[in-house]
Structure formats: structure tokens, C-alpha cells
Design a protein around this motif. Structure first.
Motif, PDB file in Angstrom:
ATOM      1  N   ARG A  98       1.530 -32.051   1.306  1.00 26.02           N
ATOM      2  CA  ARG A  98       2.427 -32.889   1.547  1.00 26.02           C
ATOM      3  C   ARG A  98       3.718 -32.512   1.508  1.00 26.02           C
ATOM      4  O   ARG A  98       4.672 -32.899   2.411  1.00 26.02           O
ATOM      5  CB  ARG A  98       2.154 -34.484   0.986  1.00 26.02           C
ATOM      6  N   LEU A  99       4.215 -31.864   0.480  1.00 26.90           N
ATOM      7  CA  LEU A  99       5.380 -31.433   0.273  1.00 26.90           C
ATOM      8  C   LEU A  99       5.814 -30.168   1.262  1.00 26.90           C
ATOM      9  O   LEU A  99       6.691 -30.272   1.884  1.00 26.90           O
ATOM     10  CB  LEU A  99       5.626 -30.865  -1.107  1.00 26.90           C
ATOM     11  N   GLU A 100       4.540 -29.448   1.655  1.00 24.49           N
ATOM     12  CA  GLU A 100       5.103 -28.290   2.650  1.00 24.49           C
ATOM     13  C   GLU A 100       5.141 -29.030   3.984  1.00 24.49           C
ATOM     14  O   GLU A 100       5.888 -28.487   4.794  1.00 24.49           O
ATOM     15  CB  GLU A 100       3.744 -27.535   2.868  1.00 24.49           C
ATOM     16  N   ASP A 101       4.729 -30.268   4.204  1.00 27.55           N
ATOM     17  CA  ASP A 101       4.626 -30.702   5.436  1.00 27.55           C
ATOM     18  C   ASP A 101       5.839 -31.644   5.874  1.00 27.55           C
ATOM     19  O   ASP A 101       6.244 -32.133   6.863  1.00 27.55           O
ATOM     20  CB  ASP A 101       3.403 -31.599   5.897  1.00 27.55           C
ATOM     21  N   MET A 102       6.725 -31.970   4.504  1.00 28.14           N
ATOM     22  CA  MET A 102       7.973 -32.867   4.525  1.00 28.14           C
ATOM     23  C   MET A 102       8.890 -32.084   5.673  1.00 28.14           C
ATOM     24  O   MET A 102       9.167 -31.050   5.816  1.00 28.14           O
ATOM     25  CB  MET A 102       8.580 -32.941   3.367  1.00 28.14           C
ATOM     26  N   GLU A 103       9.439 -33.144   6.381  1.00 32.69           N
ATOM     27  CA  GLU A 103      10.528 -32.638   7.466  1.00 32.69           C
ATOM     28  C   GLU A 103      12.043 -33.475   7.223  1.00 32.69           C
ATOM     29  O   GLU A 103      11.924 -34.496   6.319  1.00 32.69           O
ATOM     30  CB  GLU A 103      10.237 -32.948   8.866  1.00 32.69           C
ATOM     31  N   ALA A 104      13.212 -33.090   7.520  1.00 33.16           N
ATOM     32  CA  ALA A 104      14.382 -33.814   7.394  1.00 33.16           C
ATOM     33  C   ALA A 104      14.150 -35.156   7.472  1.00 33.16           C
ATOM     34  O   ALA A 104      14.837 -36.009   6.859  1.00 33.16           O
ATOM     35  CB  ALA A 104      15.530 -32.956   7.925  1.00 33.16           C
ATOM     36  N   GLY A 105      13.607 -35.687   8.901  1.00 33.54           N
ATOM     37  CA  GLY A 105      13.469 -36.861   9.208  1.00 33.54           C
ATOM     38  C   GLY A 105      12.692 -37.972   8.002  1.00 33.54           C
ATOM     39  O   GLY A 105      12.956 -39.064   8.031  1.00 33.54           O
ATOM     40  N   ASP A 106      11.981 -37.356   7.302  1.00 35.99           N
ATOM     41  CA  ASP A 106      11.007 -37.867   6.335  1.00 35.99           C
ATOM     42  C   ASP A 106      12.201 -38.558   5.273  1.00 35.99           C
ATOM     43  O   ASP A 106      11.804 -39.354   4.590  1.00 35.99           O
ATOM     44  CB  ASP A 106      10.123 -37.186   5.775  1.00 35.99           C
ATOM     45  N   VAL A 107      13.199 -37.749   4.991  1.00 38.43           N
ATOM     46  CA  VAL A 107      14.140 -38.227   4.108  1.00 38.43           C
ATOM     47  C   VAL A 107      14.930 -39.674   4.454  1.00 38.43           C
ATOM     48  O   VAL A 107      14.882 -40.496   3.755  1.00 38.43           O
ATOM     49  CB  VAL A 107      15.177 -37.367   3.591  1.00 38.43           C
ATOM     50  N   ARG A 110      12.363 -42.584   4.889  1.00 41.92           N
ATOM     51  CA  ARG A 110      11.786 -42.861   3.593  1.00 41.92           C
ATOM     52  C   ARG A 110      10.419 -42.670   3.718  1.00 41.92           C
ATOM     53  O   ARG A 110       9.594 -43.207   2.699  1.00 41.92           O
ATOM     54  CB  ARG A 110      12.281 -44.179   2.980  1.00 41.92           C
ATOM     55  N   SER A 111       9.771 -42.041   4.523  1.00 33.05           N
ATOM     56  CA  SER A 111       8.329 -41.747   4.572  1.00 33.05           C
ATOM     57  C   SER A 111       8.073 -40.598   3.374  1.00 33.05           C
ATOM     58  O   SER A 111       6.859 -40.552   3.033  1.00 33.05           O
ATOM     59  CB  SER A 111       7.891 -41.061   5.578  1.00 33.05           C
ATOM     60  N   PHE A 112       9.086 -40.268   2.426  1.00 30.18           N
ATOM     61  CA  PHE A 112       8.831 -39.375   1.285  1.00 30.18           C
ATOM     62  C   PHE A 112       8.513 -40.234   0.198  1.00 30.18           C
ATOM     63  O   PHE A 112       7.923 -40.256  -0.896  1.00 30.18           O
ATOM     64  CB  PHE A 112      10.049 -38.487   1.256  1.00 30.18           C
TER      65      PHE A 112
END
Length: 136
Positions: A98-107, A110-112
């Protein structure tokens, strides 16, 4: 706004690292890490993020995601102790993925903030318990 996003992201990351887990296809991370090294890797993002960004101000979303990806790499490099159950290891693997798949838009969207119930299966619970009972 940016400071609240950063604070939320760091808070969620700390919470996640302390009490959440994963279940996925698995990583090639070692399964013989010392408990000390595992616990240091778990806390790496907060320490490294403070070192990288406190002196220079808040990071951009891209910089923050870069930090998260670096953290995933650190977790995968260190791996897990050999006393971790298979369920807890599955939780670890899902976290790394999940951490590897995170993208800037997730920040931004708030999907993080993984408070959506997706972190409540047996593997996640097992990983959370392992971390809570193992790392100070």
C-alpha cells in the motif's frame, strides 16, 4: 492547509505503523530481522521525515509520497522478525504494498487515511497486535 495535510498524513502513518497491517501477495522482505531493526524501520518515516523537512518547511505532496515510498523500501529491506506469525507477516506485506502504491493525489484526497474498514481483517489485526506488543 498544507500543514494540516502533513500532520494528518504523519499521524495516520504513525497510527498505521503502530496498529495496522496487511494481507497481500507477499514481499521478498527478509524474515529474519532483529526485533530492534524491525522496530527502527517501523519508526523510520517519522524520524527521516523530521530530518528531511523540519528545517526546510513542509514538503510538497510529491516529496511526501517520495518519503512514503522510501519508507516502504526501508521496511522491505529490513523485513520482519522470525517470530512473526504468518497472519502478521501478511499484514506487513499489505502495508508495504500500500505504501509503494501511494501517489501524490492520495495525499490531497486523503485516501491515505485508511479509516475505511479496509484494515480490519485477521492479517491486519495480527500485525497490529504484533507491533503493539513488540515495539516500544
Amino acid at each position: 492547509m498544507r500543514s494540516s495535510r502533513f500532520a494528518l498524513t504523519v499521524a495516520c502513518t504513525v497510527l498505521l505503523a503502530g496498529c495496522a497491517g496487511c494481507a497481500g501477495p507477499g514481499t521478498d522482505a527478509p524474515k529474519d530481522a532483529s526485533i530492534e531493526d524491525f522496530c527502527l524501520a517501523k519508526s523510520w518515516m517519522v524520524v527521516e521525515g523530521s530530518d528531511r523537512f523540519l528545517a526546510d518547511g513542509l514538503p510538497s505532496d510529491d516529496e511526501l509520497v517520495g518519503l512514503v515510498h522510501d519508507w516502504a523500501g526501508e521496511l522491505a529491506r529490513v523485513g520482519t522478525p522470525d517470530n512473526m506469525s504468518a497472519d502478521a507477516r501478511a499484514g506487513f506485506d499489505k502495508l508495504v504494498a500500500r505504501l509503494e502504491d501511494m501517489e501524490a493525489g492520495d495525499v490531497e484526497d486523503r485516501s491515505f487515511n485508511w479509516q475505511d474498514g479496509d484494515w480490519e481483517n485477521d492479517a491486519e489485526t495480527s500485525f497490529a497486535r504484533y507491533v503493539a506488543n513488540t515495539c516500544p
